[in-house]
Design a protein around this motif. Structure first.
Motif, PDB file in Angstrom:
ATOM      1  N   GLU A 178      15.096   6.981   9.898  1.00 42.29           N
ATOM      2  CA  GLU A 178      13.808   6.412  10.332  1.00 42.29           C
ATOM      3  C   GLU A 178      13.868   4.887  10.273  1.00 42.29           C
ATOM      4  N   MET A 179      14.563   4.302  11.264  1.00 41.64           N
ATOM      5  CA  MET A 179      14.814   2.871  11.250  1.00 41.64           C
ATOM      6  C   MET A 179      13.549   2.053  11.504  1.00 41.64           C
ATOM      7  N   GLU A 180      12.617   2.615  12.283  1.00 47.54           N
ATOM      8  CA  GLU A 180      11.362   1.886  12.536  1.00 47.54           C
ATOM      9  C   GLU A 180      10.600   1.647  11.232  1.00 47.54           C
ATOM     10  N   LYS A 181      10.546   2.695  10.401  1.00 45.44           N
ATOM     11  CA  LYS A 181       9.841   2.577   9.122  1.00 45.44           C
ATOM     12  C   LYS A 181      10.582   1.611   8.205  1.00 45.44           C
ATOM     13  N   ALA A 182      11.928   1.657   8.249  1.00 44.15           N
ATOM     14  CA  ALA A 182      12.737   0.735   7.434  1.00 44.15           C
ATOM     15  C   ALA A 182      12.451  -0.709   7.841  1.00 44.15           C
ATOM     16  N   GLU A 183      12.335  -0.954   9.156  1.00 48.10           N
ATOM     17  CA  GLU A 183      12.048  -2.305   9.650  1.00 48.10           C
ATOM     18  C   GLU A 183      10.636  -2.755   9.285  1.00 48.10           C
ATOM     19  N   GLU A 184       9.689  -1.831   9.296  1.00 48.80           N
ATOM     20  CA  GLU A 184       8.311  -2.147   8.879  1.00 48.80           C
ATOM     21  C   GLU A 184       8.295  -2.644   7.429  1.00 48.80           C
ATOM     22  N   LEU A 185       9.031  -1.946   6.573  1.00 51.69           N
ATOM     23  CA  LEU A 185       9.105  -2.336   5.165  1.00 51.69           C
ATOM     24  C   LEU A 185       9.808  -3.680   5.008  1.00 51.69           C
ATOM     25  N   TRP A 186      10.802  -3.919   5.849  1.00 56.69           N
ATOM     26  CA  TRP A 186      11.531  -5.197   5.857  1.00 56.69           C
ATOM     27  C   TRP A 186      10.561  -6.351   6.131  1.00 56.69           C
ATOM     28  N   VAL A 187       9.725  -6.171   7.163  1.00 51.13           N
ATOM     29  CA  VAL A 187       8.735  -7.197   7.535  1.00 51.13           C
ATOM     30  C   VAL A 187       7.721  -7.377   6.413  1.00 51.13           C
ATOM     31  N   ASP A 188       7.271  -6.243   5.817  1.00 53.62           N
ATOM     32  CA  ASP A 188       6.291  -6.291   4.722  1.00 53.62           C
ATOM     33  C   ASP A 188       6.864  -7.044   3.518  1.00 53.62           C
ATOM     34  N   MET A 189       8.137  -6.796   3.240  1.00 54.67           N
ATOM     35  CA  MET A 189       8.818  -7.448   2.112  1.00 54.67           C
ATOM     36  C   MET A 189       8.833  -8.967   2.313  1.00 54.67           C
ATOM     37  N   ILE A 190       9.186  -9.412   3.496  1.00 55.69           N
ATOM     38  CA  ILE A 190       9.253 -10.854   3.794  1.00 55.69           C
ATOM     39  C   ILE A 190       7.856 -11.470   3.738  1.00 55.69           C
ATOM     40  N   SER A 191       6.835 -10.712   4.239  1.00 53.74           N
ATOM     41  CA  SER A 191       5.454 -11.225   4.230  1.00 53.74           C
ATOM     42  C   SER A 191       4.943 -11.437   2.803  1.00 53.74           C
ATOM     43  N   ARG A 192       5.520 -10.719   1.843  1.00 49.81           N
ATOM     44  CA  ARG A 192       5.135 -10.874   0.428  1.00 49.81           C
ATOM     45  C   ARG A 192       5.919 -11.991  -0.265  1.00 49.81           C
ATOM     46  N   GLY A 193       6.722 -12.690   0.511  1.00 51.32           N
ATOM     47  CA  GLY A 193       7.483 -13.800  -0.051  1.00 51.32           C
ATOM     48  C   GLY A 193       8.758 -13.378  -0.745  1.00 51.32           C
ATOM     49  N   ILE A 194       9.209 -12.144  -0.483  1.00 53.02           N
ATOM     50  CA  ILE A 194      10.461 -11.657  -1.088  1.00 53.02           C
ATOM     51  C   ILE A 194      11.576 -11.790  -0.056  1.00 53.02           C
ATOM     52  N   SER A 195      12.551 -12.629  -0.344  1.00 48.84           N
ATOM     53  CA  SER A 195      13.658 -12.867   0.592  1.00 48.84           C
ATOM     54  C   SER A 195      14.712 -11.773   0.476  1.00 48.84           C
TER      55      SER A 195
END
Length: 563
Positions: free
Chosen positions: A366-383
């Motif tokens: 489920e790469m779409e969901k993985a990418e969503e979490l990736w974006v969410d992680m960056i939006s929280r200031g986590i590199s």
């Protein structure tokens, strides 16, 4: 005034006065020393005033200023006692300013102040803290030349340092040499050795050392039993007059959990409750971690519910443990629900939490969901880290989306994040899986240019890629390249080549590879013989197939039904 108070033996008042001087803003170390020195001509001086000054700096945690004051005093020809010097040295070593401690030590030695065993032990501790334990022997010899000899504290410091580094033979050597120096190993000595042995998994030897300790008339303390974890039964603790408490129960439970003995861990939990101990969040987390590691997720879920019902608040570690457990099991809906609950409770996920979830979704495709979490992680200031990139790259490669994986690789390099060898191997595997070994070969050059050295897995993957494309010449070029870099073909390398020849019905070449691998000292395995048997069977050469079947049995391999 400070001199007058010291002469009157009002040391407490004198130190209070010096403390006010030390804390006064805008006053330099030089000015403070000058004010204490200037009255000496009229009143005479007392070295205890300067001792108090240095000690006060140490107690006020102004160690750098204390070091400067010490230098100023020395430059003016005033002495400071070895005890005050030790106070300063000990303070510097304690906070990890080892280089400054050695500078001050050098000044102390130059001043001609008589050193003592406390100085010796402080500086031995400095060497151990700085991971320069090999320099201790030469330092001790120099100290012996000055008439200062090590004591039991020295031995214990060395033993503890050796055990921390996993150098158990050296630790035992120090302990065994103690009686010859008139020193008797104490409780601290034995605890350090037992702890070191347990960390190395040498539990039987740890138990022997414990028995030796008891024979020498030493009573174990709580630290001894905490170290031994589940190896020492509670009955022994009770005989020794120690009452198991919440902490000890939790440590023992953790010992069982780490070894996967969940039935014993849960029995210990029951005994803990029977003894009137209350399970806290640490105990619950310990058991949850053990259950998740053993994939006992239904039990973990039940324990989590029990925890909430009993009013024990789950913490960050609770949720991260459960999320990891469910991700490993492929239950991404449950993992995501826990993640949402975690954030609703204002528990902030970290890079590990996100990596775990992204990896879980990548593994189920489920790469779409993985990418969503990736974006969410960056939006929280986590590199994203190199591990984060490696997980996502592996996810895309597994699905054959190599161009997307390579885009991430470029992004990672642009951000100055050095790719790991594992990530590079993942990209090569992705190209080879998609039938593009030449692109994988180009990527090999690219990873070399980025300072990432290939390993046997890199070459074996590439060789397999060319063999699958039936490009045996390129595969052999890579073997030569591999050998030039000091990486020798292993059983996997030979099996890939041999299997490639078998699939092309080139059985003579396949048997030459078998002979070559045996000549090189690489033993064939079951996969080697299975490939040869299948190759001969496909050519209806049953005589040769059975010959290799018999040889396979003689070598102790059990054939399967794949031929």
């Amino acid at each position: 005034m400070a001199h007058v108070l010291v002469r009157s033996r009002r040391l407490s008042d004198a130190q209070s006065l010096i403390l006010r001087m030390v804390r006064k803003s805008g006053v330099s170390r030089g000015e403070i020393v000058e004010s204490l020195v200037s009255v000496c001509d009229n009143l005479g001086w007392n070295s205890l005033v300067f001792d108090l000054l240095i000690r006060t700096y140490v107690q006020a945690r102004k160690l750098r200023e204390g070091s400067e004051a010490f230098r100023v005093l020395r430059s003016k020809g005033f002495c400071v006692s070895i005890n005050a010097c030790n106070s300063l040295l000990g303070g510097l070593v304690k906070v990890g300013w080892v280089d400054l401690a050695w500078e001050v030590y050098g000044e102390v030695v130059k001043s001609g102040i008589d050193l003592n065993v406390y100085t010796l032990n402080i500086m031995v501790n400095a060497l151990c803290k700085d991971q320069k334990i090999d320099n201790v022997k030469s330092f001790l010899l120099k100290m012996e030349e000055k008439g200062v000899f090590p004591d039991i504290v020295t031995s214990n410091t060395l033993i503890n340092a050796y055990c921390r580094e996993g150098l158990l033979d050296e630790a035992f050597e120090v302990m065994n040499s103690m009686p010859g120096k008139g020193l008797k190993p104490g409780l601290f000595t034995y605890n350090a050795i037992i702890n070191g042995l347990c960390k190395k998994g040498k539990y039987a030897r740890a138990k022997e050392v414990l028995d030796e300790m008891l024979c020498n008339g030493l009573s174990p303390d709580t630290a001894t039993y905490n170290t031994l974890l589940a190896l020492v039964h509670f009955s022994n603790m009770k005989k020794a007059g120690l009452v198991p408490d919440n902490v000890i129960y939790t440590i023992l439970i953790d010992g069982y959990c780490r070894n996967g003995i969940m039935s014993e861990a849960l029995k210990m939990r029951d005994e803990m409750l029977e003894q009137g101990c209350v399970m806290d969040v640490v105990t619950y987390n310990t058991i949850l971690n053990g259950l998740c590691r053993e994939k006992m997720l239904a039990d973990a879920d039940a324990l989590f519910n029990e925890m909430v019902e009993r009013g024990v608040f789950p913490d960050f570690y609770t949720f991260t443990t459960l999320i990891h457990g469910y991700c490993k099991d492929g239950n991404m809906n449950k993992s995501l629900n826990l993640f949402e609950t975690m954030t609703q409770r204002n528990l902030k996920p970290d890079i590990v939490t996100y990596n775990t979830l992204i990896d879980g979704f990548c593994k189920v495709g489920e790469m779409e969901k993985a990418e969503e979490l990736w974006v969410d992680m960056i939006s929280r200031g986590i590199s994203p880290s190199h591990i984060s990139y490696g997980i996502l790259i592996n996810g895309f490669c597994s699905l054959g989306h190599v161009s997307e994986a390579f885009r991430l690789w470029d992004e990672m390099v642009e951000k100055g994040i050095k790719p790991s060898l594992v990530t590079c191997n993942t990209v090569i595997k992705g190209y080879c899986r998609s039938g593009n070994a030449s692109k994988a070969d180009e990527f090999l050059s690219k990873m070399l240019s980025k300072g990432v050295a290939p390993d046997s897995i890199t070459y074996n993957t590439l060789i397999n890629g060319y063999v699958r494309e039936e490009n045996m010449d390129k595969a052999f070029v890579l073997i030569n390249k591999m050998e030039k870099q000091g990486l020798f073909p292993d059983v996997i390398t030979y099996n890939v080549i041999l299997n490639g020849f078998c699939r092309q019905d080139r059985m003579k070449e396949a048997e030459l590879i078998l002979r070559k691998m045996i000549e090189k000292g690489v033993n064939p395995d079951r996969y080697t013989y299975t490939s040869l048997i299948n190759g001969h069977v496909s050519q209806d050469n049953l005589k040769e197939a059975f010959r290799f079947h018999d040889e396979m049995l003689q070598r102790g391999f059990v054939p399967d039904d794949k031929f």
